[in-house]
Write an enzyme that holds these catalytic residues in place. Structure first.
Site, PDB file in Angstrom:
ATOM      1  N   HIS A 191      92.659  -0.836 -60.905  1.00 17.98           N
ATOM      2  CA  HIS A 191      93.100  -1.445 -59.643  1.00 17.98           C
ATOM      3  C   HIS A 191      93.882  -0.404 -58.830  1.00 17.98           C
ATOM      4  O   HIS A 191      94.843   0.189 -59.321  1.00 17.98           O
ATOM      5  CB  HIS A 191      93.954  -2.687 -59.892  1.00 17.98           C
ATOM      6  CG  HIS A 191      94.223  -3.430 -58.617  1.00 17.98           C
ATOM      7  ND1 HIS A 191      93.360  -4.376 -58.111  1.00 17.98           N
ATOM      8  CD2 HIS A 191      95.223  -3.320 -57.719  1.00 17.98           C
ATOM      9  CE1 HIS A 191      93.826  -4.820 -56.960  1.00 17.98           C
ATOM     10  NE2 HIS A 191      94.959  -4.195 -56.695  1.00 17.98           N
ATOM     11  N   ALA A 192      93.457  -0.186 -57.584  1.00 13.98           N
ATOM     12  CA  ALA A 192      94.015   0.909 -56.792  1.00 13.98           C
ATOM     13  C   ALA A 192      95.523   0.770 -56.604  1.00 13.98           C
ATOM     14  O   ALA A 192      96.030  -0.322 -56.364  1.00 13.98           O
ATOM     15  CB  ALA A 192      93.339   0.940 -55.425  1.00 13.98           C
ATOM     16  N   HIS A 194      94.191   2.081 -47.020  1.00  8.47           N
ATOM     17  CA  HIS A 194      95.287   1.203 -47.439  1.00  8.47           C
ATOM     18  C   HIS A 194      96.256   1.978 -48.345  1.00  8.47           C
ATOM     19  O   HIS A 194      97.478   1.963 -48.137  1.00  8.47           O
ATOM     20  CB  HIS A 194      94.712  -0.017 -48.172  1.00  8.47           C
ATOM     21  CG  HIS A 194      95.751  -0.921 -48.751  1.00  8.47           C
ATOM     22  ND1 HIS A 194      96.228  -2.035 -48.103  1.00  8.47           N
ATOM     23  CD2 HIS A 194      96.452  -0.858 -49.914  1.00  8.47           C
ATOM     24  CE1 HIS A 194      97.158  -2.618 -48.830  1.00  8.47           C
ATOM     25  NE2 HIS A 194      97.318  -1.920 -49.943  1.00  8.47           N
ATOM     26  N   GLU A 195      95.721   2.652 -49.330  1.00  7.34           N
ATOM     27  CA  GLU A 195      96.580   3.377 -50.280  1.00  7.34           C
ATOM     28  C   GLU A 195      97.332   4.513 -49.590  1.00  7.34           C
ATOM     29  O   GLU A 195      98.513   4.743 -49.865  1.00  7.34           O
ATOM     30  CB  GLU A 195      95.746   3.924 -51.454  1.00  7.34           C
ATOM     31  CG  GLU A 195      95.116   2.856 -52.336  1.00  7.34           C
ATOM     32  CD  GLU A 195      96.082   1.806 -52.817  1.00  7.34           C
ATOM     33  OE1 GLU A 195      97.273   2.113 -53.019  1.00  7.34           O
ATOM     34  OE2 GLU A 195      95.668   0.637 -52.950  1.00  7.34           O
ATOM     35  N   HIS A 219     100.526   3.510 -48.014  1.00  5.14           N
ATOM     36  CA  HIS A 219     101.689   3.542 -48.921  1.00  5.14           C
ATOM     37  C   HIS A 219     102.226   4.969 -49.050  1.00  5.14           C
ATOM     38  O   HIS A 219     103.424   5.219 -48.976  1.00  5.14           O
ATOM     39  CB  HIS A 219     101.292   3.068 -50.321  1.00  5.14           C
ATOM     40  CG  HIS A 219     100.972   1.602 -50.424  1.00  5.14           C
ATOM     41  ND1 HIS A 219     101.849   0.623 -50.084  1.00  5.14           N
ATOM     42  CD2 HIS A 219      99.854   0.963 -50.867  1.00  5.14           C
ATOM     43  CE1 HIS A 219     101.297  -0.576 -50.306  1.00  5.14           C
ATOM     44  NE2 HIS A 219     100.085  -0.393 -50.776  1.00  5.14           N
ATOM     45  N   GLU A 270     102.408  -2.887 -47.228  1.00  4.13           N
ATOM     46  CA  GLU A 270     100.969  -3.138 -47.333  1.00  4.13           C
ATOM     47  C   GLU A 270     100.258  -3.025 -45.986  1.00  4.13           C
ATOM     48  O   GLU A 270      99.030  -2.974 -45.931  1.00  4.13           O
ATOM     49  CB  GLU A 270     100.713  -4.531 -47.912  1.00  4.13           C
ATOM     50  CG  GLU A 270     101.335  -4.791 -49.282  1.00  4.13           C
ATOM     51  CD  GLU A 270     100.845  -3.844 -50.357  1.00  4.13           C
ATOM     52  OE1 GLU A 270      99.732  -3.301 -50.205  1.00  4.13           O
ATOM     53  OE2 GLU A 270     101.583  -3.615 -51.332  1.00  4.13           O
ATOM     54  N   HIS A 324      96.830  -9.098 -59.904  1.00  3.57           N
ATOM     55  CA  HIS A 324      98.242  -9.288 -59.549  1.00  3.57           C
ATOM     56  C   HIS A 324      98.953 -10.338 -60.395  1.00  3.57           C
ATOM     57  O   HIS A 324     100.179 -10.391 -60.388  1.00  3.57           O
ATOM     58  CB  HIS A 324      98.350  -9.620 -58.065  1.00  3.57           C
ATOM     59  CG  HIS A 324      97.729  -8.563 -57.199  1.00  3.57           C
ATOM     60  ND1 HIS A 324      96.362  -8.363 -57.157  1.00  3.57           N
ATOM     61  CD2 HIS A 324      98.264  -7.628 -56.391  1.00  3.57           C
ATOM     62  CE1 HIS A 324      96.092  -7.356 -56.340  1.00  3.57           C
ATOM     63  NE2 HIS A 324      97.220  -6.886 -55.856  1.00  3.57           N
ATOM     64  N   TYR A 336     100.773  -9.325 -49.070  1.00  4.69           N
ATOM     65  CA  TYR A 336      99.474  -9.110 -48.410  1.00  4.69           C
ATOM     66  C   TYR A 336      99.264 -10.114 -47.289  1.00  4.69           C
ATOM     67  O   TYR A 336      98.611  -9.821 -46.290  1.00  4.69           O
ATOM     68  CB  TYR A 336      98.327  -9.200 -49.418  1.00  4.69           C
ATOM     69  CG  TYR A 336      98.492  -8.228 -50.559  1.00  4.69           C
ATOM     70  CD1 TYR A 336      98.347  -6.862 -50.359  1.00  4.69           C
ATOM     71  CD2 TYR A 336      98.838  -8.665 -51.831  1.00  4.69           C
ATOM     72  CE1 TYR A 336      98.523  -5.965 -51.389  1.00  4.69           C
ATOM     73  CE2 TYR A 336      99.018  -7.783 -52.880  1.00  4.69           C
ATOM     74  CZ  TYR A 336      98.865  -6.429 -52.656  1.00  4.69           C
ATOM     75  OH  TYR A 336      99.048  -5.547 -53.679  1.00  4.69           O
TER      76      TYR A 336
HETATM   77  O1  X8Z Z   1      95.990  -4.897 -54.382  1.00  5.73           O
HETATM   78  C1  X8Z Z   1      95.669  -4.438 -53.314  1.00  5.73           C
HETATM   79  C2  X8Z Z   1      95.719  -2.933 -53.071  1.00  5.73           C
HETATM   80  C3  X8Z Z   1      96.799  -2.273 -53.858  1.00  5.73           C
HETATM   81  S1  X8Z Z   1      98.371  -2.597 -53.248  1.00  5.73           S
HETATM   82  C4  X8Z Z   1      94.410  -2.314 -53.492  1.00  5.73           C
HETATM   83  N1  X8Z Z   1      95.204  -5.251 -52.338  1.00  5.73           N
HETATM   84  C5  X8Z Z   1      95.077  -6.691 -52.522  1.00  5.73           C
HETATM   85  C6  X8Z Z   1      93.975  -7.042 -53.506  1.00  5.73           C
HETATM   86  O2  X8Z Z   1      93.225  -6.163 -53.907  1.00  5.73           O
HETATM   87  O3  X8Z Z   1      93.859  -8.210 -53.878  1.00  5.73           O
HETATM   88  C7  X8Z Z   1      94.794  -4.849 -50.996  1.00  5.73           C
HETATM   89  C8  X8Z Z   1      94.221  -6.078 -50.374  1.00  5.73           C
HETATM   90  C9  X8Z Z   1      94.780  -7.239 -51.153  1.00  5.73           C
HETATM   91 ZN    ZN Z   2      98.837  -1.927 -51.308  1.00  4.33          ZN
END
Ligand code: X8Z
Ligand code: ZN
Length: 604
Positions: free
Chosen positions: A340-341, A371-372, A375, A399, A502, A512
């Protein structure tokens, strides 16, 4: 409501031991204390981050043992500092000191009580949950095993309902063993939060927004009421088009949408089914970034370079060499990693910044890279501040900036970076509905999901959702907010929330939601600032130093002031609003209303 009793009592003890005339000495104690914390953070932060980097990059028995132990010690020390901060509460003479003390007391996500045994148990649980997700795979009877990326390969692309359902179910097996661990974790976390003076985890999580938790939650609901008509119109159209394509058996004409048919494991983005829901003739003009990446043979690192270039074009300083040397860009073949990024600020003193991401060469990941880097450039912009202020104005800001830039990935921008020709850009611009539809399938679709996820979590934290309702309440909320359901009953044997990073990763999700609302407010404000005249979706801030300066100066404030100050710096307003996202998608909403004229919308 926060319980201040514990904090006040400690303050009394400190102040009552010392005569009033020695106030300055106490103030000096506070300053010494904050200086000591600063030194400690500078010394310990990089070590715990390195341990954490190793444990996420190499999920092994030993790395998990080490991080669980480091985690325990680090948390116990932070709890001790937080207890001491409470004792200084009444002595803070400046708003900065007050804010620092408050940050020391509130910056926990899953705190144990100040007790070695419980802290250690909690640390082991959180480490295991994250590893269960990161190393998770499901093996079929024929011995074939699939991890998340393999299942996503099917969910994102296949159009075969049986294959889709099987992949969806396969990945969701992963949640089952997490359930008892999750419940125990919440139990300990609630105790820890109460010890810190909060009503529980939910109160701790939502008290971080420079206003009382309940007021903040009301704000998020108020904004959702503004945005909901847009989501409902999109949902209605998507259901009708999927029904046309698959028939009543697979997509019922009324009722919620089956989650496995939406082109994303969690149904949180529907851009992979764009071609099914936007079938106008003009859609042949739409830009396929995945195809361009393939044709131009752009590799993973080059994808990151394009994103970096965007930030540099608006005035950011380039990333340090170590970013390129130490980041993980490609999924390793020989070991388990948390794919997960994520973006890391390992050592602010040496500007050791990294991302960790298993990049796939497609449009979705091109967006995620931006997105990354949002950060990463935020870290770089505030790393000059004291460590306690090295954070986003609130977590939603952190975010939002990368996402903000992706709104500037317009046809003109793509022409500028030679992804498409002038002719292709002009053709794409002839179809604003197509462009907006593509954006909305990600940017609007995610909104109710990002709101409901923490509604579920908060219900579990405060006991409104009981142990025997964990899965049913999840699906109830998903149906209520998103109009999404499963095609087969999911009993309490499953723990479907665990199949989303998450939840086992304990990353708060309201951030988010905030980001997806604020990004449009930022975009609209910046496009006004640079005197852009036209559709908001055609406005790009690429190369614009005036817009860049606004962003950089907001980022440079870090967490040093209430978020409303940062918000005002960027937008001129101090309030969240759904108006900007509605303005952005106004042409699409009008089109959707026309399409939906003779359809029955809604899902109840
Ligand atoms: O978790 C993330 C990022 C890392 S902060 C990749 N996001 C959420 C997800 O993947 O559910 C970005 C969009 C929403
Ligand atoms: Zn993020």
């Amino acid at each position: 409501m926060r319980n201040f009793l514990y904090i006040t009592l400690l303050s009394i003890i400190v102040t009552s031991c010392v005569p009033g005339s020695e106030q300055t000495e106490q103030t000096k104690d506070l300053e010494d204390f904050l200086m000591m914390v600063e030194e400690e953070n500078k010394k310990n932060g990089p070590v715990i981050y390195s341990a954490s980097w190793i444990s996420s990059n190499f999920i092994t028995y030993d790395s998990q043992k080490i991080i669980a132990d480091y985690g325990t010690r680090y948390t116990l020390n932070s709890l001790e500092r937080s207890r001491q901060a409470s004792a200084f509460n009444d002595l803070a003479t400046t708003p900065e000191n007050k804010r620092m003390l408050n940050i020391l007391k509130s910056s926990f996500v899953m705190p144990p009580p100040l007790d070695e045994e419980l802290a250690s148990e909690l640390s082991e649980i959180t480490t295991s949950l994250e590893a269960m997700y990161g190393a998770g795979e499901y093996c079929y009877e024929d011995g074939n095993c699939f991890d998340l990326e393999a299942f996503e390969g099917i969910i994102d692309k296949s159009r075969d309902p049986d294959k889709l359902l099987s992949a969806w179910k396969g990945w969701h097996e992963i949640g089952k063993p997490m359930k008892p661990l999750y419940l125990r974790m919440v139990d300990i976390g609630n105790k820890g939060s109460k010890d810190l003076g909060y009503d529980g985890l939910s109160d701790l999580w939502f008290s971080k927004y420079d206003m009382p938790a309940n007021d903040f939650l009301d704000e998020t609901d108020r904004v959702w009421e503004e945005v909901k008509p847009l989501y409902d119109a999109l949902h209605c159209h998507v259901r009708a088009k999927l029904n046309d394509h698959y028939g009543d058996e697979v997509i019922p004409e009324s009722g919620p949408l089956p989650v496995h048919m939406l082109g994303n494991m969690w149904g949180q983005s529907w851009s992979n089914i764009y071609d099914l829901v936007y079938t106008e003739e003009l859609n042949s003009n739409s830009i396929d970034v995945t195809k361009i990446i393939e044709e131009k043979e752009i590799d993973e690192i080059e994808m990151v370079e394009y994103a970096e270039d965007f930030f540099l074009s608006i005035g950011f300083e380039s990333l340090p060499e170590t970013f390129w040397e130490r980041s993980l860009f490609v999924k390793p073949r020989d070991r388990s990693v948390v794919c997960h990024a994520s973006a890391w600020n390992l050592d602010p003193t040496t500007n050791d910044l990294r991302i960790k991401m298993c990049i796939e060469k497609n449009e979705e990941d091109f967006i995620t890279i931006h997105h990354e880097l949002g950060h990463i450039f935020y870290y770089q912009a505030y790393n000059h501040l004291p460590t306690l202020f090295q954070g986003g104005a609130n977590d939603g800001f952190h975010e939002a900036f990368g996402d903000l830039l992706t709104l500037s990935i317009t046809p003109d921008y793509l022409k500028e970076i030679n992804f498409i020709s002038e002719e292709e850009a002009n053709l794409a611009k002839e179809d604003p509905i197509g462009l907006l539809m593509k954006q909305a399938l990600e940017g609007v679709v995610v909104v109710p999901w990002a709101l409901m996820l923490d509604k579920w979590r908060s219900g579990v934290f405060n006991g409104e959702i009981t142990q025997d309702q964990l899965n049913s309440s999840w699906w109830q909320l998903r149906e209520e907010y998103q109009g999404i359901s499963t095609s087969e009953e999911r009993s309490e044997e499953y723990f479907d929330p665990g199949a989303k990073y998450h939840i086992p990763g304990n990353t708060p999700y309201t951030r988010y939601y905030l980001a997806r609302i604020m990004q449009y407010q930022f975009h609209e404000a910046l496009c006004n600032e640079i005197n852009f005249d036209g559709y908001l979706h055609e406005c790009s801030i690429y190369g614009n130093k005036v817009a860049g300066e606004k962003i950089i100066s907001t980022m440079a404030m870090g967490e040093s002031l209430p978020w409303q100050e940062a918000f005002e710096n960027l937008t001129g307003s101090r309030k969240l609003s759904g108006k900007s996202i509605l303005n952005y998608y106004a042409p699409l909403k009008e089109w959707l209303d026309e399409q939906n004229k003779n359809r029955t919308c809604g899902w109840n």
